[in-house]
Scaffold this motif. Structure first.
Motif, PDB file in Angstrom:
ATOM      1  N   GLN A  24      79.044  53.712  75.204  1.00 25.70           N
ATOM      2  CA  GLN A  24      77.698  54.116  75.600  1.00 25.70           C
ATOM      3  C   GLN A  24      76.714  53.882  74.451  1.00 25.70           C
ATOM      4  N   LEU A  25      77.131  54.173  73.229  1.00 28.85           N
ATOM      5  CA  LEU A  25      76.276  53.927  72.071  1.00 28.85           C
ATOM      6  C   LEU A  25      75.926  52.443  71.972  1.00 28.85           C
ATOM      7  N   GLY A  26      76.915  51.588  72.109  1.00 25.96           N
ATOM      8  CA  GLY A  26      76.676  50.143  72.050  1.00 25.96           C
ATOM      9  C   GLY A  26      75.709  49.682  73.122  1.00 25.96           C
ATOM     10  N   SER A  27      75.849  50.217  74.318  1.00 25.60           N
ATOM     11  CA  SER A  27      74.962  49.857  75.420  1.00 25.60           C
ATOM     12  C   SER A  27      73.518  50.265  75.125  1.00 25.60           C
ATOM     13  N   ILE A  28      73.331  51.482  74.631  1.00 25.58           N
ATOM     14  CA  ILE A  28      71.989  51.976  74.308  1.00 25.58           C
ATOM     15  C   ILE A  28      71.382  51.139  73.186  1.00 25.58           C
ATOM     16  N   MET A  29      72.170  50.827  72.169  1.00 28.39           N
ATOM     17  CA  MET A  29      71.656  50.027  71.058  1.00 28.39           C
ATOM     18  C   MET A  29      71.227  48.644  71.527  1.00 28.39           C
ATOM     19  N   ASN A  30      71.998  48.037  72.424  1.00 25.34           N
ATOM     20  CA  ASN A  30      71.626  46.720  72.957  1.00 25.34           C
ATOM     21  C   ASN A  30      70.350  46.792  73.782  1.00 25.34           C
ATOM     22  N   GLN A  31      70.182  47.842  74.546  1.00 22.49           N
ATOM     23  CA  GLN A  31      68.954  48.007  75.339  1.00 22.49           C
ATOM     24  C   GLN A  31      67.734  48.134  74.426  1.00 22.49           C
ATOM     25  N   ILE A  32      67.875  48.879  73.342  1.00 16.12           N
ATOM     26  CA  ILE A  32      66.760  49.037  72.403  1.00 16.12           C
ATOM     27  C   ILE A  32      66.467  47.706  71.711  1.00 16.12           C
ATOM     28  N   ARG A  33      67.500  46.958  71.347  1.00 20.40           N
ATOM     29  CA  ARG A  33      67.303  45.647  70.706  1.00 20.40           C
ATOM     30  C   ARG A  33      66.511  44.695  71.592  1.00 20.40           C
ATOM     31  N   ASN A  34      66.648  44.837  72.898  1.00 16.94           N
ATOM     32  CA  ASN A  34      65.986  43.940  73.845  1.00 16.94           C
ATOM     33  C   ASN A  34      64.529  44.311  74.115  1.00 16.94           C
ATOM     34  N   ILE A  35      64.035  45.368  73.496  1.00 18.22           N
ATOM     35  CA  ILE A  35      62.633  45.742  73.640  1.00 18.22           C
ATOM     36  C   ILE A  35      61.795  44.826  72.755  1.00 18.22           C
ATOM     37  N   GLU A  36      60.742  44.257  73.327  1.00 17.82           N
ATOM     38  CA  GLU A  36      59.872  43.358  72.568  1.00 17.82           C
ATOM     39  C   GLU A  36      59.301  44.079  71.348  1.00 17.82           C
ATOM     40  N   GLY A  37      59.379  43.423  70.201  1.00 13.55           N
ATOM     41  CA  GLY A  37      58.841  43.989  68.966  1.00 13.55           C
ATOM     42  C   GLY A  37      59.858  44.733  68.132  1.00 13.55           C
ATOM     43  N   VAL A  38      61.049  44.969  68.673  1.00 15.25           N
ATOM     44  CA  VAL A  38      62.106  45.638  67.900  1.00 15.25           C
ATOM     45  C   VAL A  38      62.799  44.588  67.041  1.00 15.25           C
ATOM     46  N   PHE A  39      62.834  44.824  65.728  1.00 14.61           N
ATOM     47  CA  PHE A  39      63.452  43.880  64.797  1.00 14.61           C
ATOM     48  C   PHE A  39      64.940  44.122  64.638  1.00 14.61           C
ATOM     49  N   ASP A  40      65.359  45.381  64.572  1.00 17.67           N
ATOM     50  CA  ASP A  40      66.763  45.681  64.313  1.00 17.67           C
ATOM     51  C   ASP A  40      67.086  47.082  64.788  1.00 17.67           C
ATOM     52  N   VAL A  41      68.329  47.291  65.124  1.00 25.63           N
ATOM     53  CA  VAL A  41      68.857  48.598  65.518  1.00 25.63           C
ATOM     54  C   VAL A  41      70.190  48.752  64.824  1.00 25.63           C
TER      55      VAL A  41
END
Length: 46
Positions: A24-41
Protein backbone atom coordinates in the motif's frame (compact mmCIF):
# COMPACT_ATOMS: atom_id res chain seq x y z
CA UNK A 1 1.71 17.34 7.34
CA UNK A 2 4.27 20.11 7.28
CA UNK A 3 5.63 22.19 4.44
CA UNK A 4 8.44 24.62 3.79
CA UNK A 5 9.23 26.74 0.72
CA UNK A 6 12.72 27.91 -0.12
CA UNK A 7 13.92 31.04 -1.89
CA UNK A 8 13.91 29.02 -5.11
CA UNK A 9 10.11 28.63 -4.73
CA UNK A 10 10.40 24.87 -4.35
CA UNK A 11 8.33 23.44 -1.52
CA UNK A 12 9.22 20.47 0.63
CA UNK A 13 6.19 18.72 2.06
CA UNK A 14 6.45 16.08 4.77
CA UNK A 15 3.48 13.74 5.24
CA UNK A 16 2.91 11.19 7.95
CA UNK A 17 0.50 8.46 6.88
CA UNK A 18 -0.52 5.08 8.21
CA UNK A 19 -0.61 2.17 5.79
CA UNK A 20 -1.55 -1.46 6.21
CA UNK A 21 1.53 -2.87 4.44
CA UNK A 22 4.51 -2.07 2.21
CA UNK A 23 2.46 -2.74 -0.93
CA UNK A 24 0.00 0.00 0.00
CA UNK A 25 2.88 2.37 0.77
CA UNK A 26 4.42 1.71 -2.64
CA UNK A 27 1.10 2.34 -4.36
CA UNK A 28 0.57 5.66 -2.55
CA UNK A 29 4.12 6.78 -3.30
CA UNK A 30 3.66 6.00 -7.01
CA UNK A 31 0.40 7.95 -7.10
CA UNK A 32 2.10 10.98 -5.54
CA UNK A 33 5.02 10.70 -8.00
CA UNK A 34 2.54 10.91 -10.88
CA UNK A 35 1.22 14.31 -9.74
CA UNK A 36 2.40 17.07 -12.06
CA UNK A 37 5.13 19.15 -10.44
CA UNK A 38 6.26 16.48 -7.97
CA UNK A 39 10.03 15.97 -8.30
CA UNK A 40 10.59 13.09 -5.89
CA UNK A 41 8.93 10.96 -3.23
CA UNK A 42 10.81 8.93 -0.68
CA UNK A 43 10.38 7.18 2.65
CA UNK A 44 12.16 8.60 5.66
CA UNK A 45 13.10 6.00 8.25
CA UNK A 46 14.09 6.66 11.83
Amino acid sequence: MSSQAGDDRIATIRLTIEVSDIKQLGSIMNQIRNIEGVFDVYRVTA
